[in-house]
Design an enzyme around this catalytic site. Structure first.
Site, PDB file in Angstrom:
ATOM      1  N   SER A 186       0.791  -1.230   0.000  1.00  0.00           N
ATOM      2  CA  SER A 186       0.000   0.000   0.000  1.00  0.00           C
ATOM      3  C   SER A 186       0.820   1.275   0.000  1.00  0.00           C
ATOM      4  CB  SER A 186      -0.937  -0.001   1.198  1.00  0.00           C
ATOM      5  OG  SER A 186      -0.198  -0.009   2.400  1.00  0.00           O
ATOM      6  N   HIS A 223      -5.686  -4.261  -0.998  1.00  0.00           N
ATOM      7  CA  HIS A 223      -5.598  -3.166  -1.976  1.00  0.00           C
ATOM      8  C   HIS A 223      -5.738  -3.677  -3.402  1.00  0.00           C
ATOM      9  CE1 HIS A 223      -4.662  -0.062   0.968  1.00  0.00           C
ATOM     10  NE2 HIS A 223      -4.010  -1.011   1.609  1.00  0.00           N
ATOM     11  N   LYS A 242     -12.422  -1.502   2.398  1.00  0.00           N
ATOM     12  CA  LYS A 242     -11.840  -0.608   1.390  1.00  0.00           C
ATOM     13  C   LYS A 242     -12.755  -0.580   0.155  1.00  0.00           C
ATOM     14  CE  LYS A 242      -7.177  -1.618   3.192  1.00  0.00           C
ATOM     15  NZ  LYS A 242      -7.128  -0.680   4.320  1.00  0.00           N
TER      16      LYS A 242
HETATM   17  N1  PLP Z   1      -3.792  -5.707   5.228  1.00  0.00           N
HETATM   18  C1  PLP Z   1      -3.462  -4.636   4.483  1.00  0.00           C
HETATM   19  C2  PLP Z   1      -2.470  -4.769   3.366  1.00  0.00           C
HETATM   20  C3  PLP Z   1      -4.061  -3.389   4.741  1.00  0.00           C
HETATM   21  O1  PLP Z   1      -3.743  -2.304   4.021  1.00  0.00           O
HETATM   22  C4  PLP Z   1      -4.984  -3.283   5.795  1.00  0.00           C
HETATM   23  C5  PLP Z   1      -5.574  -1.963   6.045  1.00  0.00           C
HETATM   24  O2  PLP Z   1      -6.084  -1.503   6.943  1.00  0.00           O
HETATM   25  C6  PLP Z   1      -5.294  -4.436   6.544  1.00  0.00           C
HETATM   26  C7  PLP Z   1      -4.666  -5.622   6.241  1.00  0.00           C
HETATM   27  C8  PLP Z   1      -6.270  -4.414   7.672  1.00  0.00           C
HETATM   28  O3  PLP Z   1      -7.563  -4.427   7.155  1.00  0.00           O
HETATM   29  P1  PLP Z   1      -8.795  -3.994   8.097  1.00  0.00           P
HETATM   30  O4  PLP Z   1      -8.884  -2.509   8.002  1.00  0.00           O
HETATM   31  O5  PLP Z   1      -9.957  -4.712   7.514  1.00  0.00           O
HETATM   32  O6  PLP Z   1      -8.474  -4.469   9.471  1.00  0.00           O
END
Ligand code: PLP
Length: 409
Positions: free
Chosen positions: A196, A224, A255
Site C-alpha cells: 500500500s 488493496h 476498502k
Molecule cells: N492488510 C493490508 C495490506 C491493509 O492495508 C490493511 C488496512 O487496513 C489491513 C490488512 C487491515 O484491514 P482492516 O482494516 O480490515 O483491518
C-alpha cells in the site's frame, strides 16, 4: 490508615505512568512523526466536508477505490439489514451470532474469489491475526516479504512456525529461504498482493513457480486489490493469471467492498473449517453487525454483476498518472490507483500536502518511519467516484504547489 497509604501508592503509580506516557508523546512530537486526525463532517466520498476548511474538499486519500462507501444501493442495503436483522448480534458466531446473511456473504465471497469456502472476521487485521497460528505449528515454516502489512507481521508473530523474512519482492532471496526451509513439514509464502505504500504488485507468477518447485503454499493479502485488479476485479491473482496457484487469500470489506468494516479468509474447505474451530479473533470476538453485512453483500453483488465501476476507476488512474508524469512528477508503483507522488524530503511532503488543502485537495504526506528515510511522498488514491474534472483539478493543484516548492519547473 492503611487504606490511605495504599490509595496514595495507587495515585503515585498512576502519576508515574502518566509521566512515562507524556514523555513518549513528547518524543513522537519532537521526531516530527505525530499523526493528527482531520475531522470529516460528511459521508466518505470524492467530495467531503472537513472541519476547519470551508466548502467542498476533494478527497484523494481514502481506500474508497470503487466509490462504494456511500453508493446509494450499498447504503440502502445496510439500512434494510439494520431494520430486518437488528443492530447487532451480542454474540460470537458459534454461540448465537450466525444469521443467514453471514452465510450468504461468505458464499458470495468464496464465489467471487473462486475458492472453496470463506470465513468472515471483524476486520482483515483479525483475519491476519487469526490465520497463521491455526495453520502452522513448530514443524512448519513461513516465508514473509519484509514489507508485508503490520497485521501480517503480528499474525506471524503469534504462530510457532519457523520464520524466514525475504527481501521485498526479491525472488532470489525467496528461493534461498525456501531452500533453508526444505526440512520443514509445511511451507507457506506470505505476501501482500499490492503493497500500500508504493502501489507495487507482488511478482506472483515467480512466487508461484518457486512455491511449486519447493513444495510451498502461497498466501496473499488482497486488501488493496479485491474488487478492481484483474479483468473481473478478482484481484492480483487474477491480474497475474494465478488464481488456481494461490491457495489462501485474506482481504477486507473496509476498502473497495463498501468500506464499512470486516475481513475474511477464502481458501480450502478444511482450512476454513479449522479456522472456525480454532481461530482466536473469530472465536472470541463479536459477530459482524447486520448493517455491515448487508452493505458488503450489496457491494459484492454489484461487482459480481459488472466490472464497469472498476474499469472507470482504472481509466481515471491512468488519466492522473499520465498527466502527472507529463508535468514532471515521479509517480511510483504499477498501474494502480495508489499513486505515490515521490518527493524525497519529509518536510516538503508535509508542506506540499498542507498547500494542496488550500486548493481544496485533501492528500496526506508519508514519511519515515512509515516509508524509508529519504523516500517521503504524497500518496494519492484514485476512486471511481472521482470525475475527470476532479482528477484534472488535483493535477492542477499539484502543478501549482509543485512549482512553488521547486519540485517541477
Ligand atoms: N492488510 C493490508 C495490506 C491493509 O492495508 C490493511 C488496512 O487496513 C489491513 C490488512 C487491515 O484491514 P482492516 O482494516 O480490515 O483491518
Amino acid at each position: 490508615g492503611m487504606f490511605g497509604r495504599l490509595a496514595s501508592r495507587g495515585y503515585a503509580a498512576a502519576a508515574q505512568a502518566r509521566s512515562v506516557l507524556e514523555n513518549e508523546l513528547a518524543a513522537i512530537r519532537a521526531a516530527g512523526t505525530w499523526k493528527g486526525e482531520r475531522v470529516i463532517k460528511s459521508k466518505q466520498g470524492a467530495h467531503i466536508h472537513v472541519d476547519g476548511s470551508r466548502g467542498d474538499i476533494l478527497n484523494f486519500c481514502a481506500n474508497n477505490y470503487l466509490g462504494l462507501s456511500s453508493h446509494p444501493e450499498v447504503v440502502q442495503a445496510g439500512v434494510d439489514a439494520l431494520k430486518m436483522y437488528g443492530a447487532g448480534l451480542s454474540s460470537v458466531r458459534f454461540i448465537c451470532g450466525t444469521q443467514d446473511i453471514h452465510k450468504d456473504l461468505e458464499q458470495k465471497l468464496a464465489k467471487f474469489h473462486e475458492r472453496e469456502d470463506c470465513i468472515l472476521y471483524a476486520s482483515c487485521f483479525d483475519a491476519n491475526a487469526g490465520l497463521f497460528e491455526v495453520l502452522l505449528g513448530p514443524d512448519d515454516a513461513v516465508l514473509s516479504d519484509e514489507l508485508n502489512h503490520a497485521s501480517i507481521i503480528d499474525g506471524i508473530r503469534l504462530c510457532r512456525a519457523k520464520r524466514f523474512r525475504y527481501k521485498h519482492m526479491d525472488l532470489n532471496d525467496l528461493e534461498d529461504k525456501l531452500k533453508e526451509a526444505e526440512s520443514s513439514r509445511l511451507r507457506l509464502v506470505v505476501t501482500d498482493g499490492v503493497f500500500s505504500m508504493d502501489g507495487d504488485i507482488a511478482p506472483l507468477q515467480g512466487i508461484c513457480d518457486l512455491a511449486e518447485k519447493y513444495g510451498a503454499m502461497v498466501f496473499i493479502d488482497e486488501c488493496h486489490a479485491t474488487g478492481f485488479l484483474g479483468a473481473r476485479g478478482r484481484g492480483t491473482d487474477e491480474l497475474l493469471g494465478v488464481m488456481d496457484r494461490v491457495q489462501i487469500v485474506n482481504s477486507t470489506l473496509g476498502k473497495a467492498l463498501g468500506g464499512a468494516a470486516g475481513g475474511y479468509t477464502v481458501g480450502p474447505k478444511p482450512l476454513i473449517e479449522l479456522l472456525r474451530q480454532r481461530s482466536r479473533p473469530y472465536l472470541f470476538s463479536n459477530s459482524l453487525p447486520p448493517p455491515v453485512v448487508g452493505s458488503a453483500t450489496r457491494a459484492v453483488e454489484l461487482l459480481l454483476a459488472s466490472n464497469e465501476i472498476a474499469q472507470s476507476m482504472a481509466a481515471k488512474t491512468m488519466r492522473f498518472r499520465n498527466a502527472m508524469t507529463q508535468a514532471g512528477f515521479t509517480i511510483s508503483g504499477a498501474a494502480h490507483p495508489i499513486c505515490p507522488v515521490m518527493l524525497g524530503d519529509a518536510q516538503l511532503a508535509s508542506l506540499m500536502a498542507d498547500d494542496m488543502l488550500n486548493f481544496g485537495v485533501y492528500v496526506i504526506g508519508f514519511s519515515y518511519p512509515v516509508v524509508p528515510k529519504g523516500k517521503a511522498r504524497i500518496r494519492v488514491q484514485i476512486s471511481a467516484a472521482h470525475t475527470d474534472q476532479d482528477i484534472d483539478h488535483c493535477v492542477d493543484a499539484f502543478i501549482q504547489t509543485g512549482r512553488k516548492h521547486g519540485v517541477i519547473s
